[in-house]
Design a protein around this motif. Sequence first.
Motif, short mmCIF file in Angstrom:
data_model
loop_
_atom_site.label_atom_id
_atom_site.label_comp_id
_atom_site.label_asym_id
_atom_site.label_seq_id
_atom_site.Cartn_x
_atom_site.Cartn_y
_atom_site.Cartn_z
N VAL A 202 0.84 -1.21 0.00
CA VAL A 202 0.00 0.00 0.00
C VAL A 202 0.88 1.25 0.00
N MET A 203 0.67 2.11 -0.99
CA MET A 203 1.30 3.43 -1.01
C MET A 203 0.41 4.37 -0.21
N SER A 204 0.95 5.01 0.82
CA SER A 204 0.11 5.86 1.66
C SER A 204 0.87 7.13 2.04
N PHE A 205 0.46 8.24 1.42
CA PHE A 205 1.11 9.52 1.67
C PHE A 205 0.05 10.60 1.88
N PRO A 206 0.42 11.70 2.55
CA PRO A 206 -0.54 12.79 2.73
C PRO A 206 -1.03 13.29 1.37
N TYR A 208 -3.73 11.20 3.42
CA TYR A 208 -3.93 9.76 3.56
C TYR A 208 -5.35 9.36 3.17
N SER A 209 -5.45 8.20 2.52
CA SER A 209 -6.75 7.69 2.09
C SER A 209 -7.33 6.73 3.12
N CYS A 210 -8.54 7.02 3.59
CA CYS A 210 -9.22 6.11 4.52
C CYS A 210 -9.56 4.79 3.81
N ASP A 211 -9.89 4.87 2.53
CA ASP A 211 -10.22 3.65 1.79
C ASP A 211 -9.03 2.70 1.72
N ALA A 212 -7.83 3.24 1.56
CA ALA A 212 -6.63 2.39 1.53
C ALA A 212 -6.47 1.65 2.85
N MET A 213 -6.76 2.32 3.95
CA MET A 213 -6.65 1.69 5.26
C MET A 213 -7.70 0.59 5.43
N ALA A 219 -7.30 -7.08 4.01
CA ALA A 219 -6.21 -7.99 3.65
C ALA A 219 -5.64 -8.68 4.88
N ARG A 220 -5.49 -7.94 5.96
CA ARG A 220 -5.00 -8.54 7.21
C ARG A 220 -5.98 -9.59 7.73
N PRO A 239 0.44 0.94 11.76
CA PRO A 239 -0.07 -0.12 12.65
C PRO A 239 -0.75 -1.26 11.91
N LEU A 240 -1.16 -1.03 10.68
CA LEU A 240 -1.85 -2.06 9.89
C LEU A 240 -0.89 -2.91 9.08
N ALA A 241 0.39 -2.54 9.06
CA ALA A 241 1.35 -3.19 8.18
C ALA A 241 2.26 -4.15 8.93
N ASP A 242 2.63 -5.24 8.26
CA ASP A 242 3.64 -6.16 8.79
C ASP A 242 5.04 -5.62 8.54
N HIS A 243 5.20 -4.86 7.48
CA HIS A 243 6.49 -4.25 7.13
C HIS A 243 6.22 -2.84 6.63
#
Length: 302
Positions: A202-206, A208-213, A219-220, A239-243
């Motif tokens: 997941v690419m997540s930059f300001p 930030y997209s709530c939909d991506a989260m 997926a988790r 916090p949602l990522a393993d890496h």
Amino acid sequence: MTAGKAVSADVAFVQSALGKVLAGVRAEGSASHRSIADYLMRNPMRGTALKIEEMAEGCQVSTATISRFARDIGFNSYGAMRSALAETLHTAMQPVEKLRSSIARRKASLSPGEASMEYARTNVSASHDAQSQQALDAVATKISRARTVYVLGLGMSSSLAAMLTLHLQPFCQHVVEMAAAGGTEVAAGQLVHIGRGDVLVVMSFPRYSCDAMRLAQFARSQRATVVTITDSPSAPMVPLADHALYASSAHGVLPSSAVAAVAVIESLVVSLMVSNKINVKKAARLTEVMADYMVGGRSASL
């Protein structure tokens, strides 16, 4: 410290002793303690000014829970924790303040384009300092072993997702660019079959997209591995990522800069390419095949 060696305050804070304690609690603490640690990591500056009642309201816990949290991480009181937070943040901010002062002094002589270049140079340097080869190798290993690699970027991050997808395709069994031109609805449909053995990047930059989260949370729940490329250890995807891989995105005018993100993507792809002999052979074969379609290639004489 020169501008090129400046490290973002967020990264420096999380790498501090207190930041590491908070990160550990956010990862493994109770639900209430995770909420407090997450709040402090996202809002360290605010945390230095809030009264205990205001902190409790912000974290949606009781004042007694805030006091217990402070004691559990080694402080005698909430006030002592708040003082330590302020001291740590002050130390973390010093390189950034030096950079800001340097830019302010040069402002009169810098054109907008030159100032943007200065931000780009600083972001790449900060990302270099925040990254380790071990982190890149760990993500490269997960991707190379994945059954399917899903790549997600919404809004401005969609172009970064497309770039990573294009780079990964020759070296992975199956790569899916989730959103492309279709947005969240298409991305959700692509994710239906994700499961154990798959990787979501997941690419997540300001901004930030709530939909991506939400898609990362799904997926988790399906036991897939989640990787994020984001701008800061305090970013909401962490916090949602393993890496997590970090690409500083600060900019004086734009919501975020993508220059360092491109550098991190390239670093990840290179780490993947040289990680085993099979990928080296694939790269050589790709170069050979593509030569037929390049200017001056073999097909040019036909």
